[in-house]
Design an enzyme around this catalytic site. Sequence first.
Site, short mmCIF file in Angstrom:
data_model
loop_
_atom_site.label_atom_id
_atom_site.label_comp_id
_atom_site.label_asym_id
_atom_site.label_seq_id
_atom_site.Cartn_x
_atom_site.Cartn_y
_atom_site.Cartn_z
N HIS A 73 0.92 -1.27 0.17
CA HIS A 73 0.07 -0.09 -0.04
C HIS A 73 0.85 1.31 -0.09
O HIS A 73 0.41 2.35 -0.24
CB HIS A 73 -0.95 -0.07 1.28
CG HIS A 73 -0.38 0.34 2.47
ND1 HIS A 73 -0.28 -0.74 3.29
CD2 HIS A 73 -0.16 1.39 3.03
CE1 HIS A 73 0.14 -0.30 4.48
NE2 HIS A 73 0.32 1.21 4.44
N ASP A 118 -0.07 -7.63 1.41
CA ASP A 118 0.56 -6.25 1.46
C ASP A 118 2.00 -6.34 1.60
O ASP A 118 2.54 -5.86 2.70
CB ASP A 118 -0.10 -5.63 2.75
CG ASP A 118 0.11 -3.96 2.64
OD1 ASP A 118 0.45 -3.41 1.77
OD2 ASP A 118 -0.37 -3.58 3.87
N GLN A 205 0.97 5.94 12.11
CA GLN A 205 1.09 6.81 10.57
C GLN A 205 2.57 7.09 10.28
O GLN A 205 3.15 7.33 11.13
CB GLN A 205 0.27 7.86 10.33
CG GLN A 205 -1.18 7.72 10.50
CD GLN A 205 -1.73 8.20 11.81
OE1 GLN A 205 -1.19 8.28 12.83
NE2 GLN A 205 -3.14 7.87 11.94
N GLY A 206 2.96 6.53 9.10
CA GLY A 206 4.10 6.79 8.68
C GLY A 206 5.28 5.40 8.77
O GLY A 206 6.10 5.41 8.64
N ASP A 207 4.56 4.42 9.66
CA ASP A 207 5.35 3.31 10.00
C ASP A 207 5.37 2.10 8.95
O ASP A 207 6.04 1.22 8.92
CB ASP A 207 5.09 2.57 11.28
CG ASP A 207 5.68 3.81 12.61
OD1 ASP A 207 6.94 4.26 12.26
OD2 ASP A 207 4.93 4.19 13.48
N SER A 208 4.28 2.43 8.18
CA SER A 208 3.90 1.36 7.33
C SER A 208 5.16 0.88 6.25
O SER A 208 5.89 1.93 6.03
CB SER A 208 2.82 2.10 6.13
OG SER A 208 1.57 2.20 6.92
#
Length: 259
Positions: A73, A118, A205-208
Amino acid sequence: MKSLLKALKRCAVAGAAALAVVSLQPVSSAQAAPAPVVGGTRAAQGEFPFMVRLSMGCGGALYTQQIVLTAAHCVGRTGANTSITATAGVVDLQSSSRIQVRSTYVYRAPGYNGDGKDWALIKLAQPINLPTLKIATTTQYNTGTFTVAGWGAASEGGSQQRYLLKATVPFVSDATCRSYSGYGGLIANEEICAGYTAGGVDTCQGDSGGPMFRRDSANQWIQVGIVSWGIGCARPNAPGVYTEVSTFASAIASAAAGL
């Protein structure tokens, strides 16, 4: 519905930071999350040399010295791509000693549609001379204590972190994870949950795309998950959900060999 929930948590934002570890037993309602809370503690320089920060606002790990493993993603379609910059070799993103390399190609997991599968690979223009992170090829290590590190938000809705942070979270069984509101669509054998019933410690958020890892039988780091999705950050009864790397180990190896 689950795809919408993903947007609440791990999807790439201009942030980078929370983390996780897993205990050998499923989390009980009596467990309290240890300090620190979301955002974790600062990692030492060189502690996790395989960590990579990607310019679109995601994390990743060096699968080889020229290929980064991240989340599907976080990237677009499979094909040539020179728009991504990978930063490595430092915990401080503003350090003058940081290594920065552009991408040349992106490979996104075949069949990825927002639910499961993913994972993605990013080929770099040149190798980065740093240690890589091996991935689990069996479910042997899909339990116990996991570590997660990243530059993502240190609080829900927060901003990117300058310094790499780390934290730990406990394993959550599929059955327990599915029992939480919004997690009924968890895909067994493709996703793994980790977090505290009480919340307080989590990816954000941002650790994906960043790795979830632990020590193997030889006391070496091994990657068992990829930061994927969750509801909010560090909320009670809302664990982080990670791509189960061992399920896709063969596909990842084959794809990497062809890059």
